[in-house]
Design a protein around this motif. Structure first.
Motif, PDB file in Angstrom:
ATOM      1  N   ALA A  57      38.759  40.395  25.709  1.00 13.90           N
ATOM      2  CA  ALA A  57      38.574  40.808  26.608  1.00 13.90           C
ATOM      3  C   ALA A  57      37.923  40.697  27.509  1.00 13.90           C
ATOM      4  CB  ALA A  57      37.651  42.773  25.926  1.00 13.90           C
ATOM      5  N   ARG A  58      37.327  39.518  27.777  1.00 17.21           N
ATOM      6  CA  ARG A  58      36.387  38.960  28.893  1.00 17.21           C
ATOM      7  C   ARG A  58      36.165  38.268  29.424  1.00 17.21           C
ATOM      8  NH1 ARG A  58      33.362  42.042  25.018  1.00 17.21           N
ATOM      9  NH2 ARG A  58      31.634  43.067  25.150  1.00 17.21           N
ATOM     10  N   LEU A  59      37.723  37.581  28.754  1.00 21.48           N
ATOM     11  CA  LEU A  59      38.342  36.128  29.336  1.00 21.48           C
ATOM     12  C   LEU A  59      38.162  35.538  30.857  1.00 21.48           C
ATOM     13  CD1 LEU A  59      39.346  33.505  27.552  1.00 21.48           C
ATOM     14  CD2 LEU A  59      41.214  34.130  27.315  1.00 21.48           C
ATOM     15  N   ASP A  60      38.926  37.009  31.295  1.00 21.83           N
ATOM     16  CA  ASP A  60      39.151  36.094  33.147  1.00 21.83           C
ATOM     17  C   ASP A  60      37.814  35.435  32.919  1.00 21.83           C
ATOM     18  OD1 ASP A  60      41.594  36.801  32.935  1.00 21.83           O
ATOM     19  OD2 ASP A  60      42.142  39.207  33.781  1.00 21.83           O
ATOM     20  N   ARG A  61      36.185  36.588  33.406  1.00 21.53           N
ATOM     21  CA  ARG A  61      35.317  36.392  33.724  1.00 21.53           C
ATOM     22  C   ARG A  61      35.128  35.325  33.569  1.00 21.53           C
ATOM     23  NH1 ARG A  61      30.494  36.925  32.063  1.00 21.53           N
ATOM     24  NH2 ARG A  61      31.353  38.919  30.299  1.00 21.53           N
ATOM     25  N   LEU A  62      35.459  35.160  32.370  1.00 21.32           N
ATOM     26  CA  LEU A  62      34.529  33.638  31.335  1.00 21.32           C
ATOM     27  C   LEU A  62      34.953  32.657  31.967  1.00 21.32           C
ATOM     28  CD1 LEU A  62      34.020  35.201  27.597  1.00 21.32           C
ATOM     29  CD2 LEU A  62      31.901  35.259  28.955  1.00 21.32           C
ATOM     30  N   ARG A  63      35.879  32.299  31.500  1.00 25.97           N
ATOM     31  CA  ARG A  63      36.866  31.607  32.170  1.00 25.97           C
ATOM     32  C   ARG A  63      36.579  31.304  33.966  1.00 25.97           C
ATOM     33  NH1 ARG A  63      43.137  32.438  30.946  1.00 25.97           N
ATOM     34  NH2 ARG A  63      42.713  34.621  32.539  1.00 25.97           N
ATOM     35  N   THR A  64      36.579  32.346  34.494  1.00 22.45           N
ATOM     36  CA  THR A  64      36.189  31.865  35.821  1.00 22.45           C
ATOM     37  C   THR A  64      34.549  31.194  35.892  1.00 22.45           C
ATOM     38  OG1 THR A  64      37.825  33.410  36.082  1.00 22.45           O
ATOM     39  CG2 THR A  64      35.579  32.896  38.543  1.00 22.45           C
ATOM     40  N   GLU A  65      33.676  31.606  35.287  1.00 27.99           N
ATOM     41  CA  GLU A  65      32.264  31.158  35.063  1.00 27.99           C
ATOM     42  C   GLU A  65      33.062  30.136  34.582  1.00 27.99           C
ATOM     43  OE1 GLU A  65      30.374  33.839  33.285  1.00 27.99           O
ATOM     44  OE2 GLU A  65      30.466  35.209  34.404  1.00 27.99           O
ATOM     45  N   ARG A  66      33.341  29.512  33.323  1.00 28.56           N
ATOM     46  CA  ARG A  66      33.273  28.126  32.750  1.00 28.56           C
ATOM     47  C   ARG A  66      33.446  26.946  33.595  1.00 28.56           C
ATOM     48  NH1 ARG A  66      31.828  24.115  29.728  1.00 28.56           N
ATOM     49  NH2 ARG A  66      33.074  23.285  28.496  1.00 28.56           N
ATOM     50  N   GLN A  67      35.962  27.252  34.482  1.00 24.94           N
ATOM     51  CA  GLN A  67      35.824  26.675  35.563  1.00 24.94           C
ATOM     52  C   GLN A  67      34.667  26.143  36.634  1.00 24.94           C
ATOM     53  OE1 GLN A  67      39.095  29.004  36.851  1.00 24.94           O
ATOM     54  NE2 GLN A  67      40.672  28.038  35.207  1.00 24.94           N
TER      55      GLN A  67
END
Length: 505
Positions: free
Chosen positions: A351-361
């Motif tokens: 449910a939080r994937l878009d935000r977490l992916r951007t932070e990780r990248q």
């Protein structure tokens, strides 16, 4: 036993402050006790072992002397040194495992570990765990996976232009279990499995553990060689590839080559596994498309371990419904289903994937750029290119055996994953894989330690392997040379095989 194989078993024997010969003797005795060096087995010559471990011959001689004093080994005139003591009763020989996993089994204080590339615990973990605890999971057994998580994963693929039914998804305890279940389903002893010549070590362990024959296909700058794949695919039972930010080289298979790979496997009726664990770690450019976009028979493997955190242990397989059903049956036998609370955490993370992916990248991009700058400044002779994604650098150490340098670097407080650990056929002996997943301060310190190790390594500048300076501490022999393996030393399993030619054996 060949010296190279013994060096693998020894692992991080040289860490710590005790004299090298005592540490070496203690680790050898432990291996003998566990049965990993068989009773009556012949040990390598002192010269061969010293060369492999980057120590003086005096160190190896002294270690063998300690073992003889303990009654563990005996020297037979004209034949060599042999193990006398059998393993402790009631214990079988422990299965082989890759050096990549040593940090989990044998942690060492103040050691900067560059063998495993994994993200730290996410800051949102308490929040998602609290959210997960509110769920109603019935009796808790879900061999195929929690329905809400399977739905979330199906939506994840649909967002990539790949319509997916939840019935095509099987949730696993990480991608490693996904690969193991696929191995059980498709491979039997003696079957051929095709991989890139360099690949994920956990997959190699699973395939070799099943008794399958591993056929390595050469890599180009753009990923797997399609002509090389065409040479071996006809006789294979499974093809396993990492086309997106290939592990360890970081290459990306272009779409035209991806279409040819899928068509090749389909024409020969060979199942194709697309390991997509690293695909979301794009740092430059768009996310590579999954191979399943080019054919309906492709099996996709995914995981949250590299994108979010390995501690959740959420992986999955996307496959056709029949294959998914077969995998679910194997999963039920293995463990009745992945931990249901961990799966609920996975739902909250998706449910939080878009935000977490951007932070990780963003985090990985900064750390990649930093370590590239530091390495080019501190170690200009090391050869590598900046990868467009993933989480590691693939580095060539010109003219240096990476396995021996990795042993040497331990004495400077850095653990490295040398190239042969990721190779199907003992190639890439001059390479190491360096992750940029650690905090920036740790990465800077790692580069400083590697520079000191390189400056003191006997063979770094093409010279004779001679031990000197700080690296000789505890040896008692400041300038002893390390001769190469003797010609009469049996090669055993470590004999090199030319890349991509295993099928000619």
């Amino acid at each position: 036993m060949h010296a190279g194989r013994l060096a693998e078993l020894l692992g991080r024997w040289s860490s710590g402050s005790e004299a090298l010969y005592l540490k070496l003797a203690a680790r050898l005795e432990a291996l003998i006790e566990r049965g990993e060096i068989p009773a009556d087995g012949r040990l390598p010559t002192e010269r061969a072992l010293a060369a492999e471990l980057a120590v003086s011959r005096n160190t190896a001689v002294a270690a063998y002397d300690v073992l003889r004093d303990h009654g563990v080994v005996e020297r037979r005139r004209g034949s060599g040194t042999f193990v006398r003591r059998p393993p402790r009763p009631g214990r079988g020989v422990i299965a082989e495992f890759n050096p990549m996993f040593l940090h989990l089994l044998d942690p060492v204080p103040d050691l900067i570990d560059l063998t495993c590339a994994a993200p730290p615990q996410p800051a949102c973990l308490p929040e998602v765990v609290a959210e997960a605890a509110l769920g109603d999971f019935g009796i808790g057994y879900h061999p195929s996976g929690l329905p809400a998580l399977r739905q979330a994963i199906a939506g994840f693929y649909a967002a990539q232009g790949l319509p997916t039914d939840p019935g095509q998804i099987v949730v696993t305890s990480g991608a490693q279990q996904a690969i193991s279940l696929l191995t059980q389903l498709f491979l039997r002893p003696g079957d051929a499995v095709v991989v890139e010549e360099l690949t994920y070590p956990g997959a190699l362990d699973a395939f070799r553990g099943s008794g399958a024959r591993v056929l390595g296909v050469p890599l180009t700058a753009e990923g797997v060689s399609v002509p090389g794949l065409a040479e071996v695919v006809a006789g294979a039972k499974l093809v396993y590839l990492v086309p997106a930010f290939q592990n360890p080289t970081g290459s990306v298979l272009p779409s035209h080559a991806a279409r040819r790979v899928v068509a090749l496997c389909e024409s020969h009726g060979v199942p194709l596994v697309d390991d997509q664990v690293l695909a979301d770690l794009t740092l430059d450019g768009p996310r590579p498309a999954p191979l399943a976009r080019h054919g309906g028979g492709v099996i996709s493997v995914g995981s949250l371990s590299k994108l979010i955190w390995g501690g959740v242990r959420i992986g999955w397989v996307r496959a056709d419904p029949r294959t998914a059903a077969d995998l679910a049956r194997l999963k039920a036998v293995a463990d009745l289903g992945t931990d249901v609370v961990a799966q609920a955490v996975g739902v909250a993370l998706f449910a939080r994937l878009d935000r977490l992916r951007t932070e990780r990248q963003c985090e990985l991009r900064e750390r990649r750029d930093q370590v590239v700058r530091d390495l080019r400044s501190a170690l200009p002779s090391w050869e590598f290119r900046t990868p467009p994604g993933g989480q590691t650098l693939w580095i060539r150490l010109p003219g240096v055996d990476s396995r021996r340098f990795a042993q040497f670097a331990l004495r400077y407080g850095v653990a490295l994953l040398e190239g042969t650990s990721l190779a199907a056929h003992e190639s890439s002996s001059e390479h190491i894989r360096v992750p940029f997943t650690l905090p920036r301060e740790a990465l800077s310190e790692a580069v400083r330690r590697l520079r000191r190790a390189w400056e003191n390594y006997p063979g770094a500048n093409g010279g004779e392997l001679a031990l000197s300076g700080a690296a000789a501490a505890g040896d008692g022999d400041g300038h002893a040379t390390f001769p190469a393996e003797r010609d009469d030393e049996p090669a055993g399993r470590d004999s090199p095989v030319p890349p991509g030619r295993e099928h000619l054996r």
